[in-house]
Design a protein around this motif. Structure first.
Motif, PDB file in Angstrom:
ATOM      1  N   VAL A  89       0.842  -1.200   0.000  1.00 22.90           N
ATOM      2  CA  VAL A  89       0.000   0.000   0.000  1.00 22.90           C
ATOM      3  C   VAL A  89       0.875   1.247   0.000  1.00 22.90           C
ATOM      4  O   VAL A  89       2.019   1.240   0.454  1.00 22.90           O
ATOM      5  N   TYR A 102      -4.821   7.188  -2.197  1.00 21.46           N
ATOM      6  CA  TYR A 102      -4.069   6.027  -1.751  1.00 21.46           C
ATOM      7  C   TYR A 102      -4.526   4.801  -2.510  1.00 21.46           C
ATOM      8  O   TYR A 102      -5.599   4.792  -3.121  1.00 21.46           O
ATOM      9  N   ARG A 103      -3.708   3.770  -2.470  1.00 23.85           N
ATOM     10  CA  ARG A 103      -4.064   2.534  -3.175  1.00 23.85           C
ATOM     11  C   ARG A 103      -3.350   1.324  -2.592  1.00 23.85           C
ATOM     12  O   ARG A 103      -2.409   1.453  -1.808  1.00 23.85           O
ATOM     13  N   GLY A 104      -3.824   0.145  -3.013  1.00 19.69           N
ATOM     14  CA  GLY A 104      -3.185  -1.109  -2.672  1.00 19.69           C
ATOM     15  C   GLY A 104      -3.003  -1.927  -3.931  1.00 19.69           C
ATOM     16  O   GLY A 104      -3.877  -1.920  -4.814  1.00 19.69           O
ATOM     17  N   GLN A 112      -3.474  -3.309  -9.470  1.00 17.72           N
ATOM     18  CA  GLN A 112      -4.152  -2.485  -8.474  1.00 17.72           C
ATOM     19  C   GLN A 112      -5.399  -3.199  -7.953  1.00 17.72           C
ATOM     20  O   GLN A 112      -6.230  -3.659  -8.723  1.00 17.72           O
ATOM     21  N   HIS A 115      -8.293   1.636  -4.923  1.00 18.08           N
ATOM     22  CA  HIS A 115      -7.783   3.011  -5.041  1.00 18.08           C
ATOM     23  C   HIS A 115      -8.872   3.959  -4.564  1.00 18.08           C
ATOM     24  O   HIS A 115     -10.013   3.876  -5.010  1.00 18.08           O
ATOM     25  N   GLU A 128      -1.510   6.944   4.136  1.00 16.18           N
ATOM     26  CA  GLU A 128      -0.812   5.678   4.400  1.00 16.18           C
ATOM     27  C   GLU A 128      -1.572   4.850   5.440  1.00 16.18           C
ATOM     28  O   GLU A 128      -1.678   3.625   5.321  1.00 16.18           O
ATOM     29  N   ALA A 131      -4.759   3.443   3.889  1.00 16.74           N
ATOM     30  CA  ALA A 131      -4.430   2.353   2.970  1.00 16.74           C
ATOM     31  C   ALA A 131      -4.205   1.043   3.726  1.00 16.74           C
ATOM     32  O   ALA A 131      -4.631  -0.028   3.277  1.00 16.74           O
ATOM     33  N   ALA A 135      -6.564  -2.233   3.391  1.00  9.50           N
ATOM     34  CA  ALA A 135      -5.998  -3.530   3.015  1.00  9.50           C
ATOM     35  C   ALA A 135      -6.406  -4.623   4.004  1.00  9.50           C
ATOM     36  O   ALA A 135      -6.743  -5.748   3.610  1.00  9.50           O
ATOM     37  N   ILE A 148       0.839  -7.618   4.552  1.00  6.86           N
ATOM     38  CA  ILE A 148       0.691  -6.284   3.959  1.00  6.86           C
ATOM     39  C   ILE A 148       1.989  -5.529   4.168  1.00  6.86           C
ATOM     40  O   ILE A 148       2.568  -5.558   5.259  1.00  6.86           O
ATOM     41  N   SER A 150       3.949  -1.780   4.017  1.00  7.63           N
ATOM     42  CA  SER A 150       3.856  -0.320   4.000  1.00  7.63           C
ATOM     43  C   SER A 150       5.254   0.238   4.197  1.00  7.63           C
ATOM     44  O   SER A 150       6.061  -0.350   4.924  1.00  7.63           O
ATOM     45  N   ALA A 210       3.408  -0.246  -4.713  1.00  6.53           N
ATOM     46  CA  ALA A 210       2.211   0.613  -4.766  1.00  6.53           C
ATOM     47  C   ALA A 210       2.557   2.091  -4.977  1.00  6.53           C
ATOM     48  O   ALA A 210       1.666   2.927  -5.052  1.00  6.53           O
TER      49      ALA A 210
END
Length: 215
Positions: A89, A102-104, A112, A115, A128, A131, A135, A148, A150, A210
């Motif tokens: 993310v 933001y996105r994952g 993707q 989003h 952040e 996200a 997730a 996950i 980050s 990401a």
């Protein structure tokens, strides 16, 4: 007078093969040793990587060629530690505060998965954090226990504490963003998860998959 650059010495064949930080230490290993094989390198990492390789490959290459090969080896070696079956993310903000999204993505393929945004006023840290929670909720719905990633220490800290610490004040302009944060905090405090939440090592692995690529 300029200061001499630090060198590191790889001894492939000597009394005790290894990497040495001074010429004096290196000399002890090669002195009176028949057909000693050794070479200096400009960094400790390069010297260690060379020790694992074939000395003939390094003896006939220039320092610049050695550096390029050593750097590539180091990156590939480090990436062996990545758990590729995972979600990564990230967030992007035009200004801070500024327009936020933001996105994952799937870490391995970069596809993707979700989003959100743009939000007219937000911060990178808030993005952040959102996200990460998105997730976790996404994976819980999928009944998936994959990790996950980050690259935000702040977001990871907020996740552990189950609370945020932002200087951004709530306003009519960012009300929708703060409503989403309220929902994220409610989810976090009322749900459990078994997923590992890991720190992406940007220095070792490069930008997180990401990443929005706007730096």
């Amino acid at each position: 007078m300029s200061k001499a650059k630090k060198k590191y010495y790889t001894v492939w064949k000597g009394k005790k093969p290894g990497v040495y930080e001074t010429w004096a230490e290196c000399q002890l290993q090669i002195k009176d040793f028949n057909a000693a094989v050794y070479k200096s390198f400009p960094s400790l990492e390069m010297a260690k990587n060379a020790l694992k390789g074939n000395p003939a490959d390094f003896m006939k290459r220039s320092q610049s060629e050695i550096f390029e090969e050593s750097a590539a080896f180091s990156i590939n070696l480090g990436k062996e530690q990545i758990e590729w079956d995972s979600i990564s993310v990230d967030a992007a903000c035009s200004g801070n505060p500024g327009i936020l999204e933001y996105r994952g993505v799937d870490t391995k393929s970069g596809i993707q998965l979700f989003h959100l945004g743009p939000f007219p006023e937000g911060t990178v840290n808030l993005g952040e954090f959102l996200a990460l929670i998105h997730a976790l909720a996404y994976l819980k719905k999928q009944n998936s226990a994959i990790p996950i990633y980050s690259d935000s220490m702040t977001a990871l800290s907020w996740l552990r504490k189950k609370q945020i610490n932002t200087k951004l004040e709530r306003s009519a302009k960012n009300e929708n963003l703060f409503k989403l944060i309220d929902r994220a905090l409610f989810w976090l405090r009322n749900n459990s998860y078994s997923n590992k939440v890991l720190k992406w090592d940007t220095k070792q692995w490069g930008e997180i998959p990401a990443d929005f690529g706007r730096k």
